[in-house]
Design an enzyme around this catalytic site. Structure first.
Site, short mmCIF file in Angstrom:
data_model
loop_
_atom_site.label_atom_id
_atom_site.label_comp_id
_atom_site.label_asym_id
_atom_site.label_seq_id
_atom_site.Cartn_x
_atom_site.Cartn_y
_atom_site.Cartn_z
CG HIS A 121 -0.25 -0.23 2.45
ND1 HIS A 121 0.00 -1.43 2.90
CD2 HIS A 121 -0.01 0.74 3.47
CE1 HIS A 121 0.67 -1.38 3.93
NE2 HIS A 121 0.77 -0.13 4.46
CG HIS A 146 1.26 4.96 4.33
ND1 HIS A 146 0.37 4.77 5.31
CD2 HIS A 146 1.85 3.91 4.48
CE1 HIS A 146 0.80 3.65 6.07
NE2 HIS A 146 1.65 3.24 5.24
#
Ligand code: AMP
Length: 138
Positions: A102, A104
């Site tokens: 992922h 951020h």
């Protein structure tokens, strides 16, 4: 290391856990971080199962970055962000806590970053930032 399909983000992708979503298509999901390091902290994940950036198929990585840019633009517009920290932790040694790759997007300065994944945010406040990001996307 094998991909754990019971990790939190895999469960969010399957709809087994809730998330405050700001964007979704067939390849990528963007949603609000529940322990934000700044107002508007958003996560962008590819739907393909991969633990780190190093495991991710290059085409999926390229498409995910395209959406990272799109969400960053919406954060800038919707939240009037003056700067955005893009952070990607690959591996527990780097501090990665959720084993699904992922990105951020944190509207802050690197000098103001809070403690990582440390404190639950106010859900209503997080939802209000999500609404502003979604409005900027449409
Ligand atoms: P990392 O340490 O880079 O793997 O980051 C994981 C991020 O996921 C942290 O910033 C956590 O606050 C966030 N997080 C953990 N659980 C959830 C959840 N259920 N929904 C949204 N964000 C989460």
């Amino acid at each position: 290391m094998a991909y754990d399909d019971q990790n939190i983000f895999a469960r969010i992708l399957r709809g087994e856990l809730p998330a405050i979503k700001v964007y979704e298509d067939d390849q990528v999901l963007a949603f609000m971080d529940i322990m934000p390091q700044a107002d508007g902290h958003t996560l962008v994940i590819p739907k393909t199962p991969a633990i780190t950036l190093l495991d991710l198929d290059p085409d999926a990585a390229a498409y995910t970055i395209k959406i990272v840019q799109k969400i960053a633009q919406a954060i800038e517009t919707g939240l009037d962000a003056q700067g955005i920290v893009l952070m990607q932790l690959s591996g527990a040694s780097a501090g990665q806590t959720v084993p699904h790759v992922h990105f951020h997007l944190i509207p802050t300065s690197v000098h103001e970053l809070g403690r990582h994944a440390a404190q639950m945010g106010d859900q209503e406040k997080i939802k209000s930032f999500a609404e502003k990001i979604k409005a900027a996307l449409s």
